[in-house]
Design an enzyme around this catalytic site. Structure first.
Site, short mmCIF file in Angstrom:
data_model
loop_
_atom_site.label_atom_id
_atom_site.label_comp_id
_atom_site.label_asym_id
_atom_site.label_seq_id
_atom_site.Cartn_x
_atom_site.Cartn_y
_atom_site.Cartn_z
N GLY A 88 2.96 -5.78 -3.35
CA GLY A 88 1.54 -5.47 -3.44
C GLY A 88 0.66 -6.34 -2.56
O GLY A 88 -0.55 -6.34 -2.69
N CYS A 89 1.28 -7.09 -1.65
CA CYS A 89 0.47 -7.91 -0.77
C CYS A 89 0.60 -7.36 0.65
O CYS A 89 1.65 -6.89 1.04
CB CYS A 89 0.97 -9.35 -0.76
SG CYS A 89 1.19 -10.02 -2.41
N GLN A 90 -0.49 -7.44 1.43
CA GLN A 90 -0.39 -7.02 2.82
C GLN A 90 0.35 -8.07 3.62
O GLN A 90 1.01 -7.78 4.60
CB GLN A 90 -1.78 -6.81 3.40
CG GLN A 90 -1.88 -5.49 4.11
CD GLN A 90 -3.14 -5.36 4.91
OE1 GLN A 90 -3.51 -6.20 5.70
NE2 GLN A 90 -3.80 -4.23 4.73
#
Ligand SMILES: Cc1ncc(COP(=O)(O)O)c(C=O)c1O
Ligand SMILES: Cc1ncc(COP(=O)(O)O)c(C=O)c1O
Lengths: 406, 143, 406, 143
Positions: D51-53
């Site tokens: 869920g992190c870029q």
């Protein structure tokens, strides 16, 4: 150049916004464009004075809404020069248009051992539906490689084409690189093998005149929200000869001719593919956007965009350590780049703080990022309401990023 | 036999007598009731015109260079409209039918029935009638 | 009754329209409801000040839009008392919600020889997807009969349920008859056989409080445009335990976790089922409609509608020769009728001329019309902004029809 | 060791020195650069937070009733945020971690990173850290 960008900017209410106290510089147009007032007003007016379900209604509002809805279909079909407005199917957007073809064409015309050709630079929406179809049908996904500049290898494409090719599905313009693909050449070559071609037009149609009859493409997919129209609506153009034979997609009201529990027959085109209450307000807003574009004249906006794009490319290239990803000879409106070793997310976070909207990440094109062995890029995408001053602001912002991180 | 243009004018004149929609529709209903009967053998699914909310059966024959239409519907307003069309088209030469413009429809205030998406399918009826005319014309030429 | 209908009517700009010189009497609410100004304004404001693509964007507009979008999901999930907002999938409407389940649940959980139970009074959208699925899977469509009043035969339902039943799909409220089905009883009985139940809530949710946790239904489908929200948007509520296991539906951006040409993994709920750019404006308008309903209080609108419905039923019944189709004991808001031998289309044409919008035809429920051996009906459908005066106008208009045709 | 609340106050004080976003982010970047290294053996896919870029690796161990966190990221701002979280959570007792409120995030003006849909996944990181604390607590109780 007789193109008054400051006057045009006034048509877009959002462009006068301030972000963190700075004037908004909106360079995320490839993700979604902004809407002129005429589009917003068309939707409001529809809901305030005309709203009704369409088709089969004998009452006044329903007849008016139906007429407006079907006239919009004609106008949009005409905009891409489709032979017949029956060939224009309304969908919720490019993604649904491609899925419709994957389902309704794919399940009818693709068999075990066939291959489907796409390219390395496709958007996930033009990859995953074909992967799923290939898995189901035991067919093969065949991927055209690209060179360092981000151009497809046309020769490699020719080698992949054969009598087992069921479809070529390729993007008109790459959303991550800006490359304009030689789709006319691709279509002609594919047709010489009797292979139909689907064009993902999401990034093409707002930037230049698209003529599906001249292109002779078999399917062309696009989204209203990327061409100054509302969200939740888009279109699939398809040649009648395929649409007629394809399986239905969604099932329900509108798309049937006659229903009994024993047997159901399907409606004629385009309704066969439009189950359920259509998004009438969306279609009318879509139509208003098309009319707005026609009035501006797409030749003029194209010319202006080309000049702006050249200006931006030169300005960005002058920044030391900035590397542009995608340097195709035929390229428009999109510049993807990296700044030294700075992570795109870091850069994007700071650029945002200066009121500039750019996108960072893989741009729904992970295989393409893998091809360039990068985690993502920073992407600035331009349309005709952007200005050279905005490019200058971006350059300033990038230099600030460099100072902060290096 | 009167020419199509003449019948059109006649119908426009008839409707000129009414200035509100109620009288017009009452007249249409009368016309519906007086639509000459179609032979029962022609009221078959094959003769149904699609795209109408009411059922419309249309039959055509060809006699002495003229097309003869008979028709019926389960809705009376639709029958009234059919009656007008039959007055105009029946007993005319194929070419005259094919080339007819039919301005009378908007002149008598029925333009709302002309929308391609209108459920009574006035346009479908006209299209079907012209199609029959074309078929007879082609047949004739090939003989 | 402390329900000021005249004040509420002012919230709906369209209701002050004139049609052929008469005030609009809008009684086609089962086809699509009208929109309060707050819904129209929410959409305009979004496009004028907030518009952006959502998710993964690091810039301000995108973050604001994403937050508004996901808060709307929470609010709508909360409105139906879903346990978790992950269980609320945005679709383009009821038809797509049902198709999603037919595709993603059906292709996973229905096998040869299974049966799917629906009822005689279903809308085409809750018939045709199951027909297609049954054909594909060699399963059987099993149809619950209804009685003369338009009520399902509960005993017959019980007999159809067995260990081969894969799903029960039934409407909450019949759009053609107004019958309210005993869905709680149906769900409980089906669950005693471990059979999941899908509720077509298109006509239910705007008329009374729907609590999916209390109902314990496995799927609940609804459209925003039938509950005072915009077109082109709707929702599927589904229990996580099924959604998690179901196949993806449309494929493309948003719904993936990681894409390579070799292998693609799918995103978590709810995104797994939401491919492509979502209809953000639609979702925010939907949300505004829900908030509007909450503010009016659905208990109050329900009570008002009941009273109006009783008044209308009595008034129509008093017209000689008028026959109401569908006289279930549990019934709301919809009255389908025939006037003597007058064809519904003839009646509808004249009623329209008096400024009253009713619907005529088969109401996308042809098997139901066949059941009653009628070509269609005239349908008046009411919501809380309708008035007794409007009912009186309808009665007058019907009497005019009688005079003209009889 | 300081209590979580105390460290929070300390961080809020540090950030109080800056009044514009640029100084804050410059400080965050400094914090990112000074994040203690994670052992290379822990920078594995299994330790990635989704869920992190940007990529975030998080590792946790348990020593003397305290949870020890180490972490890394390929983005420097993310590293700065991680550094703050590690200052607060590392070397604390599981219960204190589980019950922490973390008001400091909005107090120092990073609330924009708190959105559940924010791509740097600050919320995911916190969730993952609390999850580790819970795991160690449960393990401990079952011994
Ligand atoms: C009972 C019922 N189910 C399904 C539908 C389909 O809804 P939509 O057209 O919004 O997809 C309708 C609306 O016509 C309906 O009344
Ligand atoms: C090239 C390309 N194809 C497909 C899509 C998908 O379009 P939508 O999200 O509107 O369905 C996009 C938009 O992101 C795109 O840029």
């Amino acid at each position: 150049m007789n193109f008054d960008v400051n006057k045009i900017r006034k048509d877009f209410p959002i462009l006068s916004q301030k972000i963190y106290g700075n004037p908004l510089v909106y360079l995320d147009n490839a993700a979604s464009t902004q809407k002129p007032a005429i589009v917003i007003d068309t939707i409001s007016k529809y809901y305030s004075g005309q709203n009704s379900n369409v088709h089969r209604g004998v009452h006044y509002l329903s007849m008016m809404a139906t007429e407006a809805f079907e006239n919009a279909r004609k106008n949009i079909a005409d905009f891409i020069n489709a032979e017949n407005s029956n060939e224009l199917i309304f969908t919720s957007g490019t993604t649904e248009s491609i899925n419709l073809v994957a389902h309704s064409f794919g399940r009818k015309f693709i068999s075990e051992g066939d291959n489907i050709i796409i390219s390395t630079m496709e958007h996930h929406s033009n990859i995953v539906p074909w992967q799923i179809l290939c898995e189901e049908k035991n067919a093969k996904l065949s991927v055209i490689p690209i060179n360092e500049e981000g151009e497809i290898d046309f020769e490699a494409f020719g080698k992949r084409l054969n009598e087992k090719t069921g479809l070529v599905a390729i993007t008109h313009v790459s959303n991550a690189l800006g490359t304009v693909n030689p789709i006319k050449k691709i279509i002609d070559l594919a047709h010489s093998f009797d292979v139909p071609v689907l064009i993902d037009g999401a990034q093409g149609i707002s930037h230049f005149k698209v003529d599906v009859s001249e292109l002779d493409c078999d399917f062309y997919c696009f989204s209203a929200h990327k061409m100054f129209g509302p969200m939740g609506i888009g279109a699939l153009y398809g040649k009648e000869k395929y649409l007629e034979k394809m399986l239905p997609y969604k099932a329900g009201g509108e798309m049937i001719e006659k229903v009994t529990f024993e047997k159901t027959t399907f409606n004629k085109l385009p309704f066969k593919f439009e189950a359920g209450t259509p998004n009438v307000a969306g279609v009318l807003g879509f139509n208003a956007a098309i009319n707005y574009l026609k009035e501006l004249s797409i030749e003029k906006t194209s010319a202006y965009e080309s000049e702006l794009f050249k200006y931006a490319t030169i300005a960005l290239q002058e920044i030391e350590g900035l590397r542009i990803i995608g340097t195709a000879k035929e390229k428009i409106s999109i510049i993807s780049f990296l700044i030294g070793d700075i992570h795109p997310f870091d850069a994007g976070t700071i650029i945002d703080k200066t009121g500039i909207a750019v996108r960072t990440g893989h741009h729904c094109a992970e295989p393409l990022m893998d091809r360039f062995q990068i985690p993502g890029t920073i992407r600035a995408s331009f349309v005709f309401y952007n200005t050279k001053e905005e490019v200058d602001s971006l350059v300033k912002s990038i230099i600030m990023v460099k100072n902060m991180f290096e | 036999m009167m020419k199509i243009k003449e019948i059109e004018s006649q119908i426009v004149e008839e409707f000129d007598n009414f200035d509100d929609w109620m009288d017009k529709y009452t007249y249409l209903i009368e016309m519906g009731k007086s639509l000459p009967l179609i032979e029962n053998e022609f009221k078959i699914d094959n003769n149904l015109i699609s795209g109408c909310q009411s059922k419309v059966w249309l039959h055509a024959s060809y006699e002495n260079g003229k097309v003869i239409f008979t028709a019926d519907s389960d809705a009376i307003i639709t029958k009234g409209i059919i009656n007008l069309l039959i007055r105009i088209f029946s007993n005319q030469a194929p070419d005259d039918i094919i080339n007819a413009d039919l301005n009378f429809i908007s002149e008598i205030g029925l333009q709302e029935h002309l929308s391609p998406t209108r459920s009574n399918g006035l346009l479908s009826m006209i299209k079907q009638m012209k199609l029959y005319a074309l078929v007879f014309k082609t047949k004739m030429q090939n003989q």
